[in-house]
Each structure stands twice: as structure tokens, then as C-alpha cells.
Write a protein that holds these residues in place. Sequence first.
Motif, PDB file in Angstrom:
ATOM      1  N   THR A   1     -41.067  23.560  47.624  1.00  0.00           N
ATOM      2  CA  THR A   1     -40.015  24.533  47.272  1.00  0.00           C
ATOM      3  C   THR A   1     -38.617  23.936  47.431  1.00  0.00           C
ATOM      4  N   GLY A   2     -38.574  22.658  47.833  1.00  0.00           N
ATOM      5  CA  GLY A   2     -37.282  22.063  48.139  1.00  0.00           C
ATOM      6  C   GLY A   2     -36.946  22.160  49.622  1.00  0.00           C
ATOM      7  N   HIS A   3     -37.923  22.626  50.397  1.00  0.00           N
ATOM      8  CA  HIS A   3     -37.802  22.666  51.857  1.00  0.00           C
ATOM      9  C   HIS A   3     -36.723  23.602  52.363  1.00  0.00           C
ATOM     10  N   GLY A   4     -36.409  24.641  51.599  1.00  0.00           N
ATOM     11  CA  GLY A   4     -35.431  25.609  52.082  1.00  0.00           C
ATOM     12  C   GLY A   4     -34.620  26.148  50.926  1.00  0.00           C
ATOM     13  N   ASN A   5     -33.317  26.253  51.121  1.00  0.00           N
ATOM     14  CA  ASN A   5     -32.471  26.784  50.044  1.00  0.00           C
ATOM     15  C   ASN A   5     -31.760  25.645  49.318  1.00  0.00           C
ATOM     16  N   PHE A   6     -30.722  25.966  48.549  1.00  0.00           N
ATOM     17  CA  PHE A   6     -30.019  24.949  47.745  1.00  0.00           C
ATOM     18  C   PHE A   6     -29.534  23.782  48.599  1.00  0.00           C
ATOM     19  N   ASN A   7     -29.149  24.085  49.826  1.00  0.00           N
ATOM     20  CA  ASN A   7     -28.555  23.059  50.687  1.00  0.00           C
ATOM     21  C   ASN A   7     -29.601  22.029  51.106  1.00  0.00           C
ATOM     22  N   ASN A   8     -30.823  22.492  51.375  1.00  0.00           N
ATOM     23  CA  ASN A   8     -31.903  21.565  51.713  1.00  0.00           C
ATOM     24  C   ASN A   8     -32.260  20.710  50.496  1.00  0.00           C
ATOM     25  N   VAL A   9     -32.228  21.306  49.303  1.00  0.00           N
ATOM     26  CA  VAL A   9     -32.524  20.556  48.077  1.00  0.00           C
ATOM     27  C   VAL A   9     -31.489  19.451  47.877  1.00  0.00           C
ATOM     28  N   ARG A  10     -30.217  19.784  48.115  1.00  0.00           N
ATOM     29  CA  ARG A  10     -29.153  18.783  47.935  1.00  0.00           C
ATOM     30  C   ARG A  10     -29.404  17.551  48.784  1.00  0.00           C
ATOM     31  N   ARG A  11     -29.699  17.801  50.055  1.00  0.00           N
ATOM     32  CA  ARG A  11     -29.868  16.682  50.972  1.00  0.00           C
ATOM     33  C   ARG A  11     -31.136  15.887  50.624  1.00  0.00           C
ATOM     34  N   PHE A  12     -32.191  16.606  50.254  1.00  0.00           N
ATOM     35  CA  PHE A  12     -33.446  15.942  49.875  1.00  0.00           C
ATOM     36  C   PHE A  12     -33.210  15.038  48.658  1.00  0.00           C
ATOM     37  N   VAL A  13     -32.535  15.540  47.654  1.00  0.00           N
ATOM     38  CA  VAL A  13     -32.295  14.756  46.437  1.00  0.00           C
ATOM     39  C   VAL A  13     -31.456  13.512  46.738  1.00  0.00           C
ATOM     40  N   ARG A  14     -30.431  13.672  47.579  1.00  0.00           N
ATOM     41  CA  ARG A  14     -29.625  12.488  47.937  1.00  0.00           C
ATOM     42  C   ARG A  14     -30.480  11.416  48.601  1.00  0.00           C
ATOM     43  N   LYS A  15     -31.329  11.854  49.520  1.00  0.00           N
ATOM     44  CA  LYS A  15     -32.172  10.896  50.244  1.00  0.00           C
ATOM     45  C   LYS A  15     -33.205  10.256  49.318  1.00  0.00           C
ATOM     46  N   LEU A  16     -33.722  11.020  48.366  1.00  0.00           N
ATOM     47  CA  LEU A  16     -34.673  10.456  47.401  1.00  0.00           C
ATOM     48  C   LEU A  16     -34.000   9.377  46.565  1.00  0.00           C
ATOM     49  N   CYS A  17     -32.790   9.663  46.108  1.00  0.00           N
ATOM     50  CA  CYS A  17     -32.059   8.670  45.307  1.00  0.00           C
ATOM     51  C   CYS A  17     -31.813   7.402  46.119  1.00  0.00           C
ATOM     52  N   GLU A  18     -31.441   7.564  47.384  1.00  0.00           N
ATOM     53  CA  GLU A  18     -31.205   6.387  48.241  1.00  0.00           C
ATOM     54  C   GLU A  18     -32.447   5.510  48.340  1.00  0.00           C
ATOM     55  N   ARG A  19     -33.606   6.142  48.348  1.00  0.00           N
ATOM     56  CA  ARG A  19     -34.847   5.390  48.524  1.00  0.00           C
ATOM     57  C   ARG A  19     -35.499   5.015  47.201  1.00  0.00           C
ATOM     58  N   GLY A  20     -34.831   5.223  46.111  1.00  0.00           N
ATOM     59  CA  GLY A  20     -35.368   4.804  44.814  1.00  0.00           C
ATOM     60  C   GLY A  20     -36.517   5.656  44.315  1.00  0.00           C
ATOM     61  N   ILE A  21     -36.604   6.900  44.780  1.00  0.00           N
ATOM     62  CA  ILE A  21     -37.621   7.825  44.270  1.00  0.00           C
ATOM     63  C   ILE A  21     -37.049   8.456  42.996  1.00  0.00           C
ATOM     64  N   ALA A  22     -37.783   8.288  41.876  1.00  0.00           N
ATOM     65  CA  ALA A  22     -37.194   8.528  40.553  1.00  0.00           C
ATOM     66  C   ALA A  22     -37.009   9.995  40.193  1.00  0.00           C
ATOM     67  N   GLY A  23     -37.780  10.873  40.811  1.00  0.00           N
ATOM     68  CA  GLY A  23     -37.646  12.279  40.450  1.00  0.00           C
ATOM     69  C   GLY A  23     -38.317  13.181  41.452  1.00  0.00           C
ATOM     70  N   VAL A  24     -37.993  14.465  41.344  1.00  0.00           N
ATOM     71  CA  VAL A  24     -38.579  15.474  42.235  1.00  0.00           C
ATOM     72  C   VAL A  24     -38.996  16.671  41.401  1.00  0.00           C
ATOM     73  N   CYS A  25     -40.082  17.303  41.831  1.00  0.00           N
ATOM     74  CA  CYS A  25     -40.504  18.562  41.229  1.00  0.00           C
ATOM     75  C   CYS A  25     -40.356  19.643  42.290  1.00  0.00           C
ATOM     76  N   ILE A  26     -39.632  20.706  41.967  1.00  0.00           N
ATOM     77  CA  ILE A  26     -39.549  21.830  42.913  1.00  0.00           C
ATOM     78  C   ILE A  26     -40.132  23.074  42.255  1.00  0.00           C
ATOM     79  N   GLU A  27     -40.805  23.880  43.061  1.00  0.00           N
ATOM     80  CA  GLU A  27     -41.514  25.060  42.547  1.00  0.00           C
ATOM     81  C   GLU A  27     -40.828  26.336  43.000  1.00  0.00           C
ATOM     82  N   ASP A  28     -40.982  27.387  42.179  1.00  0.00           N
ATOM     83  CA  ASP A  28     -40.218  28.624  42.408  1.00  0.00           C
ATOM     84  C   ASP A  28     -40.913  29.582  43.384  1.00  0.00           C
ATOM     85  N   LYS A  29     -41.168  29.038  44.555  1.00  0.00           N
ATOM     86  CA  LYS A  29     -41.755  29.843  45.627  1.00  0.00           C
ATOM     87  C   LYS A  29     -40.846  29.759  46.854  1.00  0.00           C
TER      88      LYS A  29
END
Length: 294
Positions: A88-116
Motif C-alpha cells: 500500500t506504500g507503507h502508510g500515507n503519501f508521506n511514506n510513499v515519498r520516502r520509499f520512492v526516494r530510497k528505491l531510486c537511490e538503490r537503483g530499483i526501477a519501479g514500484v507498484c502500490i495497491e489501493d488498500k
Amino acid sequence: GQVATTRFAALRHEITKPTLSFLMEAHDGISAKIVEEAGFRGIWASGLTISASLGLRDSNEASWTQVLDVLEYMADASTLPILVDGDTGHGNFNNVRRFVRKLCERGIAGVCIEDKLFPKTNSFLGEAQPLADIDEFCGRIKAGKDSQTDPDFTLVARVEALISGRGMDEAITRAEAYHRAGADAILIHSKKASADEIFRFAEIWANRAPLIIVPTMYYATPTDLFRQAGISTIIWANHLLRSSITAMRQTAAAIQEDESLMRVEGSVATVKDIFQLVGNAELEEAERRYLPAP
Ligand code: SPV
Ligand code: MG
């Protein structure tokens, strides 16, 4: 064809190119290597199988930083682009922001988040799982897209409306809202044994954005039908973990029963095979370069 220069661009290419693509599940470094060795062009870092391989349930029992650690091993072990199941992105918009930044830093090409809602429940458990509010989930998508530090990072929005029994209209409404919010692709999930609702969705959707599917339950549908339906990407979501569970059970049972290795030796990967997979030859070469001569 076009040569992708980064893993971000490589995943974007797989998902946006007009022909059908495939992502194969991996859950750790060695399974990531095996996916690459088999010839796949991308990896699905499954939440279910990463959790299970840690002995945990698919209910956000592993923290997001623990998932990030696993992803780091997978990215180091393989050159393939990785699409991570971000739940779900591990929380709200703010958790998604931080997760995406960290994924980019580690070269993870994409993320899928679900609407739950956090903590999530696996889609194949129970009925009528609560869905996120549409506007709130769009905020998560926008925040994720606004936080990517590579222009080719892919954010996939996963629609759970069919899974939770909310019907086709709700599924389309949600997919359209997520597409407008900036999602790069839509993952439409179904737990039916037939792919009928997937084909119906694809027909109505009419390629407004790339469509990704996970045929775990409708596995008997011929792949060519998905190709004809204009599906962008198929995720084979959990089959390396499932095959390893079967193999490990057989091996453990045989050794336990026989108190001997004789029965299994011919059918398990050799120790030499392990050395090859993890690249011991490279280390030997590096030792010749960097260690003083004996
Ligand atoms: C996963 O592999 O973790 C998925 C797909 O999200 S499913 O288990 O079908 O929900
Ligand atoms: Mg999952």
C-alpha cells in the motif's frame, strides 16, 4: 530495438513497448540471479514471497526498510530492472515519498502500490477487503511521482476493486483516476479462475495506459489471448518460491528418512553450481590482481 541505458529506462521500455513483456518473481539475491540466467528481462520483487522467504506473512510484518535491504541484495545480484511490490506504500503519501526516494537511490526501477490500507492483506485471503479512498490514493500516486529522482522511474497503480468484489465500474473508475493522478501503468488484479473479467477490463480500458496482470489464479488462460487483448506485461508472481518450497520439502524428507545423502545427491544443484552462480571466478581473478603473489 532501443537500447536502455539504465535499469529505470529498461523497466520503462518493458512496460511501455507495444509487445507483451514478462516479469518473473524473485525474493532474494540468488533467485534474482536465476531469473536473469533464465533470460527474463525484468524482476517482480513480490511482497508475498519476500515475506514468506523471511518466514513472515504478507501483512506488512517485514518493515519497509527490511524489504529495502532484501531489494539491495537483489539489485546487487542481478543487472535486471526490478519492479517492487510496494504493497500500500507503507502508510500515507508521506511514506510513499520516502520509499520512492530510497528505491531510486538503490537503483530499483519501479514500484507498484495497491489501493488498500496499511497493514495490507494478501489479495487471495478473505472477501471484501476495504479499499482506500480514491482521492487519498491519488495523493499517494502523485507524491510518489513527485519524489522520483530518476525521470524513468515507473510507478504502477494496482486496482483491487475486482478482488474486493466491487465490480467492473468501480475498477474502471479507479483505474482512470489513478491514470490521471500520474500512474505510469495500471495493474488490474483478479482472483477468479477464468480471465473473463480481465479481458472485459482490458476491452473497456482500451490502452489508456499500459495494463499489467498477475495470472496466478487464471493460470490456464493461454498467453496468446493476453497478447491479443493488448496486455502490456504479465507478472509470474510467486513461482520460484513455490518451486523451491516443493524441492526443499522433498530433499528434507528424503534426508530425514534415509539418514543419508545418497538419494538426493544426483538431483540437487552442486556446490560448484553455487560457486558459479555467486561468481567465485570473478573473486579468483580479483585475488590475482589485488593480493600479493604467494
Ligand atoms: C505478490 O506477489 O506479493 C502480489 C501478487 O502482490 S498477489 O500475491 O497475487 O497479491
Ligand atoms: Mg503483494
